[in-house]
Design an enzyme around this catalytic site. Structure first.
Site, mmCIF file in Angstrom:
data_model
loop_
_atom_site.group_PDB
_atom_site.id
_atom_site.type_symbol
_atom_site.label_atom_id
_atom_site.label_comp_id
_atom_site.label_asym_id
_atom_site.label_seq_id
_atom_site.Cartn_x
_atom_site.Cartn_y
_atom_site.Cartn_z
ATOM 1 N N GLU A 1 43.344 45.038 42.903
ATOM 2 C CA GLU A 1 43.963 43.716 42.825
ATOM 3 C C GLU A 1 45.421 43.794 42.385
ATOM 4 O O GLU A 1 46.093 42.787 42.248
ATOM 5 C CB GLU A 1 43.163 42.748 41.936
ATOM 6 C CG GLU A 1 42.375 43.372 40.840
ATOM 7 C CD GLU A 1 41.424 42.408 40.125
ATOM 8 O OE1 GLU A 1 41.243 41.268 40.554
ATOM 9 O OE2 GLU A 1 40.875 42.829 39.100
ATOM 10 N N HIS B 1 26.544 22.387 34.696
ATOM 11 C CA HIS B 1 25.193 22.875 34.983
ATOM 12 C C HIS B 1 24.464 21.957 35.945
ATOM 13 O O HIS B 1 23.684 22.409 36.773
ATOM 14 C CB HIS B 1 24.411 23.045 33.686
ATOM 15 C CG HIS B 1 24.623 24.399 33.092
ATOM 16 N ND1 HIS B 1 24.732 24.626 31.750
ATOM 17 C CD2 HIS B 1 24.764 25.605 33.687
ATOM 18 C CE1 HIS B 1 24.926 25.917 31.536
ATOM 19 N NE2 HIS B 1 24.956 26.535 32.695
ATOM 20 N N CYS C 1 36.061 41.048 47.626
ATOM 21 C CA CYS C 1 35.280 40.069 46.868
ATOM 22 C C CYS C 1 36.121 38.880 46.413
ATOM 23 O O CYS C 1 35.647 38.038 45.665
ATOM 24 C CB CYS C 1 34.594 40.729 45.673
ATOM 25 S SG CYS C 1 35.751 41.395 44.470
ATOM 26 N N ARG D 1 48.777 32.345 40.430
ATOM 27 C CA ARG D 1 47.703 31.685 41.179
ATOM 28 C C ARG D 1 47.314 30.329 40.614
ATOM 29 O O ARG D 1 46.617 29.553 41.256
ATOM 30 C CB ARG D 1 46.471 32.604 41.280
ATOM 31 C CG ARG D 1 45.783 32.899 39.979
ATOM 32 C CD ARG D 1 44.819 34.073 40.092
ATOM 33 N NE ARG D 1 43.427 33.667 40.190
ATOM 34 C CZ ARG D 1 42.393 34.521 40.131
ATOM 35 N NH1 ARG D 1 42.604 35.818 40.018
ATOM 36 N NH2 ARG D 1 41.168 34.096 40.217
ATOM 37 N N ASN E 1 42.214 37.461 45.288
ATOM 38 C CA ASN E 1 42.783 36.353 44.499
ATOM 39 C C ASN E 1 43.965 36.850 43.672
ATOM 40 O O ASN E 1 45.024 36.230 43.619
ATOM 41 C CB ASN E 1 41.733 35.763 43.547
ATOM 42 C CG ASN E 1 40.488 35.338 44.270
ATOM 43 O OD1 ASN E 1 40.520 35.134 45.480
ATOM 44 N ND2 ASN E 1 39.385 35.215 43.563
ATOM 45 N N ASP E 2 43.760 37.984 43.030
ATOM 46 C CA ASP E 2 44.849 38.547 42.243
ATOM 47 C C ASP E 2 45.817 39.346 43.110
ATOM 48 O O ASP E 2 47.024 39.331 42.865
ATOM 49 C CB ASP E 2 44.299 39.437 41.119
ATOM 50 C CG ASP E 2 43.900 38.609 39.912
ATOM 51 O OD1 ASP E 2 44.686 37.717 39.539
ATOM 52 O OD2 ASP E 2 42.815 38.829 39.373
HETATM 53 C C1 PEP Z 1 40.093 38.552 42.584
HETATM 54 O O1 PEP Z 1 41.083 38.670 41.865
HETATM 55 O O2 PEP Z 1 40.130 38.464 43.821
HETATM 56 C C2 PEP Z 1 38.754 38.494 41.970
HETATM 57 C C3 PEP Z 1 37.664 38.508 42.696
HETATM 58 O O3 PEP Z 1 38.713 38.390 40.620
HETATM 59 P P1 PEP Z 1 38.940 37.018 39.808
HETATM 60 O O4 PEP Z 1 39.060 35.899 40.797
HETATM 61 O O5 PEP Z 1 37.759 36.875 38.910
HETATM 62 O O6 PEP Z 1 40.209 37.308 39.077
HETATM 63 MG MG MG Z 2 40.840 39.214 39.788
#
Ligand code: PEP
Ligand code: MG
Length: 573
Positions: free
Chosen positions: A439, A196, A510, A473, A462-463
């Protein structure tokens, strides 16, 4: 040079001020009976309650309402019945003093949080310690600073342009220093980027470094310190030449900030020359809103709601979720806020909710799969979301969808929950968008099967990278194969963007990739409608896109209204 991890960007040159939280000496002594000891704990907790209310007030005045929420989280820790109950049980077994029993239980909680394999949850250990310390100091009769006078007494030793060096600093200590206006930087030996105090530093624009090991031993009070809160670099007593170089760096940083500020309110225009590309923020809690607003986010592209579930010891109530969603929606009255439903499993675990052991958690019971299996959890979240919907422009997003049937099942539940709410007299917004994260490669490849059933896609790179490249990952030894440049990934993304547009749906990205300036440029070229990233990346990405593409709205064009392609959703559930 000492190197830590950058936690809040910025260059500062100032004077070292070593800070130690008051040391507590907790000794085990015979107690005066469980009830009498618990009565003392009750009194200390009441005093702590008053402290936290005062700190919340102080933060509201000196930082923002969103940051002050940190002390609501502290209030929740204080009110956790487990702290109270476990202390009572230990007192009964050990017949000791309550200081000892309570300290042991706080340590137990701290160890539990510290051992979690999630950076965010590990960072909560500091909050538990902060609250625990405050109660213990009251128990020992020495207030840590309820009376703000005493805390300001300690803080008044802060020199002008102080760079605080500490093993750790609780958010309450930082909140108490702020009114003095003498802080230039923060260097902490432990802690993570998600603590925080790191979040507070980022939203204050106060350069901060965490994980600066041994800093308190390597630095003396009054040393000249130069620090880079982005790169995590610290120079102690630099010579004249080096100090001059740091000063130049500081000035360049400030010039860059001025340039970035000049982009506020301007919009990036996509390759067709007329449609704007939305640059939105990813957030993990309402506490991040301040930073999103400050960095000119055009709405929220991803609210990872699982963090609302993590910072605690039991499921969050419908009411507390409703308050959080409403706060987010109200912060962006003219922009879309994409709120993702619970995404736990994989690397994200809840301390109070057991997922049966799995061979491959990332391929297991995760995200929407878990929610469909536990409608009792899912429905509470959907109720909270729908109740909050009338306070802004809500888009609900389901994570890790693989089969169309999963999307349809989720929408059925959403519809059922909506009808129940309406019957109970609640009002729900007429237009709520419903979309899915892309994803999983299977969903990307068959995007055309999903498109008729949703309003938008948001690509979670990311996924999508981990599943496309078959690389965990979290596996550091395979980092070189976790490849954001892999042609397969870009083919999938190009396909998803094309399919979305063929079906008159909007599509965003995202994942982390959206905040990488060069990747962002390539995505804009592919026609993506929205890029959502951590708030501090927004203006640097905008700057890069302007320099690379030169397509920027003129300063006078309106920026606050929802673009027509995003606003055109029809109720579809
Ligand atoms: C992703 O997988 O790109 C994503 C935005 O979700 P997270 O990173 O929370 O799995
Ligand atoms: Mg994800």
């Amino acid at each position: 040079m000492i190197v830590g991890r950058g936690a809040a960007p910025g260059i500062s040159i100032g004077q070292a001020f070593k800070f130690r939280e008051p040391v507590l000496r907790i000794e085990k002594k015979p107690g005066s009976g469980t009830d009498a000891e618990m009565a003392r704990l009750q009194l200390a907790m009441d005093q702590t309650r008053q402290d936290l209310a005062a700190l919340k007030d102080l933060s509201e005045k000196n930082i923002s309402a969103a940051e002050a929420e940190i002390f609501s989280a502290h209030q929740m820790i204080l009110e956790d019945p487990e702290l109270w109950e476990q202390t009572r049980q230990l007192l009964e077994v050990e017949a000791c003093n309550v200081e000892y029993a309570f300290h042991r239980i706080v340590q137990r909680f701290v160890v539990m949080f510290e051992s979690m394999d999630n950076d965010y949850m590990r960072s909560r250990a500091t909050d538990v310690l902060d609250v625990g310390q405050r109660v213990l100091l009251h128990l020992q009769g020495q207030s840590l600073g309820s009376s703000l006078g005493s805390s300001l007494g300690r803080s008044s030793q802060l020199p002008e342009n102080a760079i605080v060096i500490a093993t750790d600093v609780g958010p309450s200590t930082l909140a108490q220093w702020l009114p003095l206006g003498r802080l230039a930087g923060l260097i902490i030996e432990v802690g993570g980027r998600n603590s925080h105090v790191a979040i507070m530093a980022r939203s204050l624009g106060l350069p901060a470094i965490v994980g600066a090991r041994d800093a308190t031993h390597l630095v003396a009070d009054g040393d000249l310190i130069a620090m880079d809160g982005d790169r995590g670099e610290i120079d102690v007593n630099p010579d004249a030449d080096l100090t001059e170089a740091w000063e130049r760096r500081r000035q360049q940083w400030q010039a860059l900030q001025t340039e970035l500020q000049s982009l506020i309110g301007r919009r990036i225009i996509g390759p067709e020359g007329h449609r704007p590309v939305t640059l939105a923020a990813n957030i993990g809690s309402p506490a991040d809103l301040q930073s999103a607003l400050k960095n000119d986010a055009e709405g929220i592209g991803l609210f990872r709601t699982e963090f609302l579930y993590m910072d605690r010891n039991s499921l969050p109530s419908e009411e507390s979720q409703y308050q959080s969603y409403r706060e987010v929606l109200e912060a962006f009255p003219n922009h879309l806020c994409v709120i993702r439903t619970l995404d736990i499993g994989g690397d994200k675990k809840l301390p109070y909710f057991e997922i049966p052991p799995e061979e491959n958690p990332f391929l297991g019971l995760r995200a929407l799969r878990l929610c469909l299996k536990h409608p009792e959890i899912f429905e509470v979240q959907l109720r909270a979301l729908l109740r909050a919907s009338r306070y802004g422009q809500l888009a609900i997003m389901f994570p890790m969808v693989t089969e169309v049937s999963e999307l349809l099942e989720a929408k059925d539940i959403l519809k059922k929950v909506k009808n129940e709410l309406l019957q109970q007299g609640h009002s729900v917004a007429e237009h709520i968008q419903v979309g899915i994260m892309i994803e999983v490669p299977a969903a990307a490849i068959s995007a055309e099967d999903f498109a008729p059933h949703c309003d938008f896609f948001s690509i979670g790179t990311n996924d999508l990278i981990q599943y496309t490249c078959a690389v965990d990952r979290m596996n550091k030894s395979l980092e070189h194969l976790y490849n954001a440049e892999h042609p397969a990934l870009w083919k999938l993304m190009a396909h998803v963007i094309r399919v979305a547009h063929e079906n008159q749906k909007w599509v965003g990205v995202c994942g982390e990739l959206a905040g990488n300036p060069e990747h962002a440029r390539r995505l804009v070229e592919l026609g993506v409608d929205e890029l959502s990233m951590s708030a501090p990346s927004i203006l640097p990405v905008k700057k890069y896109l302007v320099e690379a593409e030169g397509r920027l709205s003129d300063a006078s064009s309106p920026t606050s209204s929802l673009p027509s392609w995003q606003a055109s959703s029809l109720p579809n559930f």
